[in-house]
Scaffold this motif. Structure first.
Motif, PDB file in Angstrom:
ATOM      1  N   GLU A   8       0.833  -1.211   0.000  1.00  0.00           N
ATOM      2  CA  GLU A   8       0.000   0.000   0.000  1.00  0.00           C
ATOM      3  C   GLU A   8       0.866   1.259   0.000  1.00  0.00           C
ATOM      4  O   GLU A   8       0.622   2.198  -0.764  1.00  0.00           O
ATOM      5  N   ALA A   9       1.881   1.295   0.847  1.00  0.00           N
ATOM      6  CA  ALA A   9       2.762   2.464   0.893  1.00  0.00           C
ATOM      7  C   ALA A   9       3.484   2.643  -0.438  1.00  0.00           C
ATOM      8  O   ALA A   9       3.596   3.769  -0.950  1.00  0.00           O
TER       9      ALA A   9
ATOM     10  N   ASN B 276       1.984   6.330  -7.128  1.00  0.00           N
ATOM     11  CA  ASN B 276       0.924   7.188  -7.664  1.00  0.00           C
ATOM     12  C   ASN B 276       1.217   8.669  -7.461  1.00  0.00           C
ATOM     13  O   ASN B 276       0.771   9.501  -8.250  1.00  0.00           O
ATOM     14  N   ALA B 277       1.983   8.989  -6.415  1.00  0.00           N
ATOM     15  CA  ALA B 277       2.354  10.377  -6.136  1.00  0.00           C
ATOM     16  C   ALA B 277       3.586  10.810  -6.938  1.00  0.00           C
ATOM     17  O   ALA B 277       4.030  11.955  -6.824  1.00  0.00           O
TER      18      ALA B 277
ATOM     19  N   ILE C   7       3.188   9.424   4.386  1.00  0.00           N
ATOM     20  CA  ILE C   7       2.628   8.290   3.642  1.00  0.00           C
ATOM     21  C   ILE C   7       2.699   7.020   4.482  1.00  0.00           C
ATOM     22  O   ILE C   7       1.747   6.241   4.525  1.00  0.00           O
ATOM     23  N   LEU C   8       3.810   6.827   5.175  1.00  0.00           N
ATOM     24  CA  LEU C   8       3.913   5.664   6.061  1.00  0.00           C
ATOM     25  C   LEU C   8       2.863   5.737   7.160  1.00  0.00           C
ATOM     26  O   LEU C   8       2.203   4.735   7.465  1.00  0.00           O
ATOM     27  N   ALA C   9       2.697   6.904   7.746  1.00  0.00           N
ATOM     28  CA  ALA C   9       1.706   7.071   8.816  1.00  0.00           C
ATOM     29  C   ALA C   9       0.302   6.765   8.305  1.00  0.00           C
ATOM     30  O   ALA C   9      -0.477   6.078   8.975  1.00  0.00           O
ATOM     31  N   ALA C  10      -0.021   7.244   7.109  1.00  0.00           N
ATOM     32  CA  ALA C  10      -1.350   7.002   6.532  1.00  0.00           C
ATOM     33  C   ALA C  10      -1.582   5.518   6.252  1.00  0.00           C
ATOM     34  O   ALA C  10      -2.719   5.048   6.315  1.00  0.00           O
TER      35      ALA C  10
END
Length: 92
Positions: free
Chosen positions: A19-20, A26-27, A69-72
Motif C-alpha cells: 500500500e505504501a 501514484n504520487a 505516507i507511512l503514517a497514513a
C-alpha cells in the motif's frame, strides 16, 4: 558520500508495504531520486527495509515526503532509521 539506511518498522506486513509503495508510485515519488538500492526483506508480518542512498541530503529530502505516507498506511517505526556511511559496494 553514500549512506546505508536501515529501517525497523513495527510488525510490517506485505500488505502495508504494498500500500505504501502504491501511494508513493501514484504520487510520483517512487522510486525516489538518489536511492540506488531498496530492499524489503524478512519474515511475514515482520518485514524490514534497507536502502543505499547517494547522499544523506537526498534521503532526508525524501523522508519529509515519506513519513506522512507511512503514517497514513499505518506503518510505524520502532526507532529512527539507522544511518551508516558506505565503505564499499560490490555489484555482481
Amino acid at each position: 558520500m553514500s549512506i546505508v539506511v536501515r529501517f525497523s518498522p513495527i510488525a510490517l506486513t506485505a500488505e502495508k508495504y504494498a500500500e505504501a509503495t502504491r501511494v508513493l508510485t501514484n504520487a510520483g515519488e517512487w522510486p525516489p531520486a538518489g536511492c540506488d538500492y531498496h530492499v524489503c526483506f524478512g519474515l511475514a508480518g515482520n518485514l524490514m527495509v534497507s536502502e543505499i542512498w547517494n547522499s544523506r541530503e537526498q534521503f532526508e529530502a525524501f523522508g519529509t515526503r515519506l513519513m506522512p505516507i507511512l503514517a497514513a498506511a499505518g506503518i510505524q517505526l520502532a526507532s529512527p532509521p539507522d544511518i551508516f556511511e558506505v565503505h564499499n559496494v560490490v555489484k555482481g
